[in-house]
Design a protein around this motif. Structure first.
Motif, PDB file in Angstrom:
ATOM      1  N   UNK A 130     -13.610  -4.728   8.418  1.00 46.51           N
ATOM      2  CA  UNK A 130     -12.589  -3.752   8.812  1.00 46.51           C
ATOM      3  C   UNK A 130     -11.195  -4.350   8.659  1.00 46.51           C
ATOM      4  N   UNK A 131     -11.032  -5.599   9.067  1.00 47.78           N
ATOM      5  CA  UNK A 131      -9.734  -6.265   8.952  1.00 47.78           C
ATOM      6  C   UNK A 131      -9.357  -6.449   7.483  1.00 47.78           C
ATOM      7  N   UNK A 132     -10.332  -6.870   6.688  1.00 50.11           N
ATOM      8  CA  UNK A 132     -10.080  -7.053   5.257  1.00 50.11           C
ATOM      9  C   UNK A 132      -9.669  -5.737   4.599  1.00 50.11           C
ATOM     10  N   UNK A 133     -10.324  -4.653   4.979  1.00 51.65           N
ATOM     11  CA  UNK A 133      -9.970  -3.336   4.432  1.00 51.65           C
ATOM     12  C   UNK A 133      -8.556  -2.932   4.830  1.00 51.65           C
ATOM     13  N   UNK A 134      -8.173  -3.245   6.070  1.00 48.00           N
ATOM     14  CA  UNK A 134      -6.809  -2.936   6.514  1.00 48.00           C
ATOM     15  C   UNK A 134      -5.791  -3.740   5.707  1.00 48.00           C
ATOM     16  N   UNK A 135      -6.101  -5.006   5.450  1.00 44.66           N
ATOM     17  CA  UNK A 135      -5.212  -5.823   4.631  1.00 44.66           C
ATOM     18  C   UNK A 135      -5.138  -5.288   3.202  1.00 44.66           C
ATOM     19  N   UNK A 136      -6.274  -4.896   2.630  1.00 40.39           N
ATOM     20  CA  UNK A 136      -6.279  -4.345   1.280  1.00 40.39           C
ATOM     21  C   UNK A 136      -5.424  -3.081   1.216  1.00 40.39           C
ATOM     22  N   UNK A 137      -5.545  -2.222   2.238  1.00 43.09           N
ATOM     23  CA  UNK A 137      -4.736  -0.999   2.278  1.00 43.09           C
ATOM     24  C   UNK A 137      -3.248  -1.326   2.335  1.00 43.09           C
ATOM     25  N   UNK A 138      -2.906  -2.383   3.069  1.00 42.81           N
ATOM     26  CA  UNK A 138      -1.502  -2.786   3.132  1.00 42.81           C
ATOM     27  C   UNK A 138      -1.024  -3.290   1.771  1.00 42.81           C
ATOM     28  N   UNK A 139      -1.857  -4.059   1.089  1.00 42.24           N
ATOM     29  CA  UNK A 139      -1.500  -4.551  -0.249  1.00 42.24           C
ATOM     30  C   UNK A 139      -1.299  -3.368  -1.186  1.00 42.24           C
ATOM     31  N   UNK A 140      -2.192  -2.403  -1.138  1.00 44.03           N
ATOM     32  CA  UNK A 140      -2.068  -1.219  -2.004  1.00 44.03           C
ATOM     33  C   UNK A 140      -0.796  -0.447  -1.697  1.00 44.03           C
ATOM     34  N   UNK A 141      -0.442  -0.354  -0.409  1.00 46.64           N
ATOM     35  CA  UNK A 141       0.805   0.295  -0.031  1.00 46.64           C
ATOM     36  C   UNK A 141       1.989  -0.480  -0.611  1.00 46.64           C
ATOM     37  N   UNK A 142       1.923  -1.803  -0.523  1.00 45.33           N
ATOM     38  CA  UNK A 142       2.978  -2.644  -1.085  1.00 45.33           C
ATOM     39  C   UNK A 142       3.070  -2.511  -2.589  1.00 45.33           C
ATOM     40  N   UNK A 143       1.942  -2.329  -3.251  1.00 45.83           N
ATOM     41  CA  UNK A 143       1.941  -2.118  -4.706  1.00 45.83           C
ATOM     42  C   UNK A 143       2.601  -0.788  -5.058  1.00 45.83           C
ATOM     43  N   UNK A 144       2.291   0.242  -4.296  1.00 43.99           N
ATOM     44  CA  UNK A 144       2.906   1.555  -4.551  1.00 43.99           C
ATOM     45  C   UNK A 144       4.410   1.526  -4.307  1.00 43.99           C
ATOM     46  N   UNK A 145       4.829   0.713  -3.334  1.00 43.83           N
ATOM     47  CA  UNK A 145       6.254   0.615  -2.986  1.00 43.83           C
ATOM     48  C   UNK A 145       7.009  -0.355  -3.892  1.00 43.83           C
ATOM     49  N   UNK A 146       6.314  -1.055  -4.767  1.00 44.67           N
ATOM     50  CA  UNK A 146       6.965  -1.992  -5.669  1.00 44.67           C
ATOM     51  C   UNK A 146       7.208  -3.369  -5.071  1.00 44.67           C
ATOM     52  N   UNK A 147       6.675  -3.628  -3.888  1.00 47.26           N
ATOM     53  CA  UNK A 147       6.845  -4.948  -3.250  1.00 47.26           C
ATOM     54  C   UNK A 147       5.857  -5.980  -3.788  1.00 47.26           C
ATOM     55  N   UNK A 148       4.703  -5.505  -4.213  1.00 43.92           N
ATOM     56  CA  UNK A 148       3.631  -6.383  -4.672  1.00 43.92           C
ATOM     57  C   UNK A 148       3.252  -5.944  -6.075  1.00 43.92           C
ATOM     58  N   UNK A 149       3.076  -6.889  -6.967  1.00 44.38           N
ATOM     59  CA  UNK A 149       2.719  -6.618  -8.361  1.00 44.38           C
ATOM     60  C   UNK A 149       1.472  -5.730  -8.419  1.00 44.38           C
ATOM     61  N   UNK A 150       1.597  -4.538  -9.032  1.00 41.08           N
ATOM     62  CA  UNK A 150       0.445  -3.633  -9.101  1.00 41.08           C
ATOM     63  C   UNK A 150      -0.686  -4.147  -9.992  1.00 41.08           C
ATOM     64  N   UNK A 151      -0.425  -5.181 -10.787  1.00 35.92           N
ATOM     65  CA  UNK A 151      -1.466  -5.748 -11.626  1.00 35.92           C
ATOM     66  C   UNK A 151      -2.395  -6.696 -10.877  1.00 35.92           C
ATOM     67  N   UNK A 152      -2.033  -7.055  -9.655  1.00 34.83           N
ATOM     68  CA  UNK A 152      -2.862  -7.971  -8.856  1.00 34.83           C
ATOM     69  C   UNK A 152      -4.027  -7.206  -8.250  1.00 34.83           C
ATOM     70  N   UNK A 153      -5.117  -7.879  -8.031  1.00 32.74           N
ATOM     71  CA  UNK A 153      -6.329  -7.291  -7.465  1.00 32.74           C
ATOM     72  C   UNK A 153      -6.145  -7.135  -5.953  1.00 32.74           C
TER      73      UNK A 153
END
Length: 192
Positions: A130-153
């Motif tokens: 559950x924690x890992x999924x929450x972190x993944x969702x945050x990364x995906x949000x950051x990718x959509x916002x342009x904070x995190x490279x969208x090419x990263x897994x």
């Protein structure tokens, strides 16, 4: 006529959680639980079945409280990286501020019981998932916002953040201060 219970079962689970969290499963005796809950051994077993059953209830109670706290930290407004950094640093500060240095009950249970207690291991595994999924969702949000490279897994980054969280909670049990944990957290978030 049955006698009414002389204690609040929910409060008893919270007290048991504190004992298991401080001492671990194996080191906690039925007498420790009786003393903490303020009930007799017969009442303990009548109410909860066994030490193991009570431990699982306590671990679930811990999971529910910790999961809610983490989700609330992650859902605050602001840039994703700063929310992640803030959540990790707040958990580290909580661990470092605990005079008993109990660490994380889930991490402690995983290291103590993973090879011997399937029910506890599964409960902790689901909590980590559950924690890992929450972190993944945050990364995906950051990718959509342009904070995190969208090419990263995003799944791999979520796994990395979980690993950092678990390791930080272990390290906090013996750390002399916040410096090392802060460096690890900052380096991790900066690497996103």
């Amino acid at each position: 006529m049955a006698r009414p219970k002389q204690f609040d079962p929910e409060a008893a689970v919270v007290h048991a959680m504190e004992v298991f969290w401080r001492k671990g499963y194996a080191a906690t005796t039925p007498q420790d639980l009786v003393d903490a809950l303020g009930i007799g051994k017969g009442s303990l077993y009548n109410a909860f079945g066994s030490k193991h059953d009570l431990f699982l209830l306590a671990l679930r109670r811990y999971r529910d409280g910790q999961s809610l706290a983490l989700v609330e930290m992650l859902e605050e407004g602001g840039p994703v990286k700063e929310r992640l950094r803030g959540a990790l640093k707040l958990l580290a500060a909580m661990d470092l501020g605990d005079p008993d240095r109990r660490g994380c009950m889930a991490v402690n249970s995983a290291t103590e019981l993973a090879g011997t207690d399937q029910a506890a291991a599964e409960l902790v595994r689901r909590m980590f998932d559950r924690t890992e999924s929450a972190f993944q969702a945050m990364v995906e949000e950051g990718q959509r916002a342009g904070e995190i490279d969208p090419g990263r897994d995003a799944a791999a980054l979520g796994s990395m953040l979980l690993d950092i969280l678990v390791g930080s909670r272990v390290l906090a049990r013996i750390a002399e201060g916040p410096e090392r944990l802060a460096r690890v957290i900052d380096a991790t978030i900066d690497s996103l």
